[in-house]
Design a protein around this motif. Sequence first.
Motif, PDB file in Angstrom:
ATOM      1  N   UNK A  52       0.797  -1.316   0.139  1.00 26.47           N
ATOM      2  CA  UNK A  52      -0.065   0.036  -0.038  1.00 26.47           C
ATOM      3  C   UNK A  52       0.793   1.121  -0.234  1.00 26.47           C
ATOM      4  N   UNK A  53       2.112   1.292  -0.472  1.00 28.97           N
ATOM      5  CA  UNK A  53       3.138   2.335  -0.202  1.00 28.97           C
ATOM      6  C   UNK A  53       3.752   2.763  -1.549  1.00 28.97           C
ATOM      7  N   UNK A  54       3.229   2.246  -2.606  1.00 35.79           N
ATOM      8  CA  UNK A  54       3.705   2.485  -4.095  1.00 35.79           C
ATOM      9  C   UNK A  54       3.650   3.976  -4.266  1.00 35.79           C
ATOM     10  N   UNK A  55       2.591   4.779  -4.069  1.00 39.97           N
ATOM     11  CA  UNK A  55       2.548   5.974  -4.257  1.00 39.97           C
ATOM     12  C   UNK A  55       3.404   7.020  -3.778  1.00 39.97           C
ATOM     13  N   UNK A  56       3.560   6.567  -2.517  1.00 41.20           N
ATOM     14  CA  UNK A  56       4.362   7.428  -1.372  1.00 41.20           C
ATOM     15  C   UNK A  56       5.904   7.337  -2.018  1.00 41.20           C
ATOM     16  N   UNK A  57       6.425   6.071  -2.546  1.00 41.49           N
ATOM     17  CA  UNK A  57       7.766   5.872  -3.008  1.00 41.49           C
ATOM     18  C   UNK A  57       7.694   6.698  -4.400  1.00 41.49           C
ATOM     19  N   UNK A  58       6.824   6.445  -5.083  1.00 44.63           N
ATOM     20  CA  UNK A  58       6.889   7.097  -6.465  1.00 44.63           C
ATOM     21  C   UNK A  58       6.826   8.653  -6.482  1.00 44.63           C
ATOM     22  N   UNK A  59       6.368   9.083  -5.327  1.00 45.94           N
ATOM     23  CA  UNK A  59       6.379  10.530  -5.239  1.00 45.94           C
ATOM     24  C   UNK A  59       7.868  11.234  -5.187  1.00 45.94           C
ATOM     25  N   UNK A  60       8.786  10.369  -5.022  1.00 46.75           N
ATOM     26  CA  UNK A  60      10.079  10.792  -4.638  1.00 46.75           C
ATOM     27  C   UNK A  60      10.791  10.652  -6.326  1.00 46.75           C
ATOM     28  N   UNK A  61       9.871  10.347  -7.338  1.00 41.87           N
ATOM     29  CA  UNK A  61      10.606  10.234  -8.733  1.00 41.87           C
ATOM     30  C   UNK A  61      11.106   8.827  -8.970  1.00 41.87           C
ATOM     31  N   UNK A  62      11.055   7.804  -7.819  1.00 41.37           N
ATOM     32  CA  UNK A  62      11.401   6.601  -8.210  1.00 41.37           C
ATOM     33  C   UNK A  62      10.321   5.622  -8.941  1.00 41.37           C
ATOM     34  N   UNK A  63      11.122   4.611  -9.498  1.00 46.45           N
ATOM     35  CA  UNK A  63      10.185   3.785 -10.239  1.00 46.45           C
ATOM     36  C   UNK A  63       9.926   2.353  -9.326  1.00 46.45           C
ATOM     37  N   UNK A  64       8.853   1.980  -9.076  1.00 47.09           N
ATOM     38  CA  UNK A  64       8.562   0.644  -8.216  1.00 47.09           C
ATOM     39  C   UNK A  64       8.223  -0.679  -9.125  1.00 47.09           C
ATOM     40  N   UNK A  65       9.036  -1.544  -8.896  1.00 46.47           N
ATOM     41  CA  UNK A  65       8.787  -2.931  -9.529  1.00 46.47           C
ATOM     42  C   UNK A  65       8.427  -4.170  -8.559  1.00 46.47           C
ATOM     43  N   UNK A  66       7.311  -4.542  -8.489  1.00 44.39           N
ATOM     44  CA  UNK A  66       7.013  -5.690  -7.352  1.00 44.39           C
ATOM     45  C   UNK A  66       7.937  -6.751  -7.606  1.00 44.39           C
ATOM     46  N   UNK A  67       8.213  -7.224  -6.300  1.00 44.31           N
ATOM     47  CA  UNK A  67       9.002  -8.778  -6.197  1.00 44.31           C
ATOM     48  C   UNK A  67       8.301  -9.330  -5.056  1.00 44.31           C
ATOM     49  N   UNK A  68       7.942 -10.289  -4.935  1.00 49.21           N
ATOM     50  CA  UNK A  68       7.251 -11.037  -3.783  1.00 49.21           C
ATOM     51  C   UNK A  68       8.547 -11.805  -3.191  1.00 49.21           C
ATOM     52  N   UNK A  69       8.794 -11.495  -1.862  1.00 44.72           N
ATOM     53  CA  UNK A  69       9.928 -12.242  -1.216  1.00 44.72           C
ATOM     54  C   UNK A  69       9.458 -11.998   0.463  1.00 44.72           C
ATOM     55  N   UNK A  70       8.829 -12.929   0.856  1.00 44.05           N
ATOM     56  CA  UNK A  70       8.384 -12.768   2.243  1.00 44.05           C
ATOM     57  C   UNK A  70       9.576 -12.996   3.266  1.00 44.05           C
ATOM     58  N   UNK A  71       9.645 -11.797   3.872  1.00 39.10           N
ATOM     59  CA  UNK A  71      10.905 -11.706   4.750  1.00 39.10           C
ATOM     60  C   UNK A  71      10.958 -12.513   5.960  1.00 39.10           C
ATOM     61  N   UNK A  72       9.721 -13.056   6.214  1.00 41.05           N
ATOM     62  CA  UNK A  72       9.783 -14.227   7.366  1.00 41.05           C
ATOM     63  C   UNK A  72      10.452 -15.419   6.943  1.00 41.05           C
ATOM     64  N   UNK A  73      10.302 -15.829   5.644  1.00 37.60           N
ATOM     65  CA  UNK A  73      10.652 -17.084   5.137  1.00 37.60           C
ATOM     66  C   UNK A  73      12.024 -17.243   5.055  1.00 37.60           C
ATOM     67  N   UNK A  74      12.651 -18.548   5.541  1.00 36.47           N
ATOM     68  CA  UNK A  74      14.021 -18.677   5.495  1.00 36.47           C
ATOM     69  C   UNK A  74      14.250 -19.713   4.248  1.00 36.47           C
ATOM     70  N   UNK A  75      13.060 -20.260   3.366  1.00 41.80           N
ATOM     71  CA  UNK A  75      13.171 -21.260   2.576  1.00 41.80           C
ATOM     72  C   UNK A  75      14.334 -21.116   1.608  1.00 41.80           C
ATOM     73  N   UNK A  76      15.472 -21.588   1.661  1.00 39.56           N
ATOM     74  CA  UNK A  76      16.528 -21.424   0.613  1.00 39.56           C
ATOM     75  C   UNK A  76      16.054 -21.432  -0.769  1.00 39.56           C
ATOM     76  N   UNK A  77      14.958 -22.456  -1.256  1.00 39.74           N
ATOM     77  CA  UNK A  77      14.772 -22.469  -2.572  1.00 39.74           C
ATOM     78  C   UNK A  77      13.675 -21.186  -2.953  1.00 39.74           C
ATOM     79  N   UNK A  78      12.904 -20.448  -1.992  1.00 34.64           N
ATOM     80  CA  UNK A  78      12.144 -19.603  -2.361  1.00 34.64           C
ATOM     81  C   UNK A  78      12.996 -18.243  -2.415  1.00 34.64           C
TER      82      UNK A  78
END
Length: 383
Positions: A50-76
């Motif tokens: 829910x924070x894409x607009x705030x980041x883009x307001x700086x002039x940055x481009x946002x590219x989504x990447x799903x990477x759950x920080x809680x997961x320690x699965x090396x395959x993921x």
Amino acid sequence: MSSLSQPDVRGRKLVFVITEDWFFASHFLPMARAARELGLDVTVVTRVRSHRDVIEATGAKVIPLEAERRSLNPIAAGYAAGQLAAILKGEKADLVHCIALKGILVGGFAAAMAGIPRRVYALTGSGFLGARKDMVARLSQRAVRLLVRGLETNKTRYVFENTDDPRLLGLDPASDRVTILGGAGIDPDLLRPSPLPPCLPLKVALVARMLWSKGIDVAVEAVQTARAQGAAVELSLYGAPDPSNPKAIPEETLKTWSADPGISWYGATRDVGAVWREHHVACLPSRGGEGLPRTLLEAAACGRAIVTTDVPGCRTLVRDGIEGLLVPPGDATGLAAALVALSREPERVARMGEAARARVLNGFTERDVIESVKRLYRSMLAS
């Protein structure tokens, strides 16, 4: 170096790698602004919620990447690194700035696959590696040191928020490969001091994610002890449990604490300035693993005395007896004694708050962070 002799880095491409868009929005917008002031093209690769607009307001481009920080699965993690490597190649990145441990591991591996040697590894706190002192923590520290240092190149630079954390990676904090920032940086014009509330009761606020590692339970026990001793002390908790964090405190527990006299849990707040207008003292009894807590910078900017623990990051900002008081981590009795003492010394509370505001203005502002980051990027892209 004068502005005329500084290298022109305009048009070069910087890619940030971070697991959560809210984390970037709350702590790292000054870095994006620093890059934009240099004329860099900026992309932020993150899990978008829910924070894409705030980041883009700086002039940055946002590219989504799903990477759950809680997961320690090396395959993921390996799959995410492969996706990220393709993104870095597609973006033609000149510099990759990886934030927090998972961002460093996934981003560093991806940068290696993409053949990008210029990398910033920003450790924003040591997490349980710093909070725990047992054998598991020591073995984990060694493993993390080997993994992170194994992903460095001769053009890799490190960013930390205190001088303790570099040593976890076997780095000298005074090295020219290490940059120490004043935390996330605070805008002192947005967060300003206001008059303190009436002296009693002493109103204490704890603004943080509701995690066991933040010592929320220690603060609750300390206030219960102080009140049992007859001290007029009240505690307000502001923050929500973090569902992606294994240290999250159950909502039922928070509601149980809030039922006790003198303790209230209000959930998350979007107006931290209003919180500090209504309270005398900021409290963060962290068990460790902090970088430099933004909540303490915010309270200090608002001219509030701070009671926190003698752990890396917290003690970077707060000097015992000057901006506030330091107590040992996990010591509810010591914390209760500190709160009882401050409830009897309103003039001391006011002096500490004034000192805290002055402390923030000396190296911990958003502009301080921006200028430090600009120097780092400029030097890396010139080489």
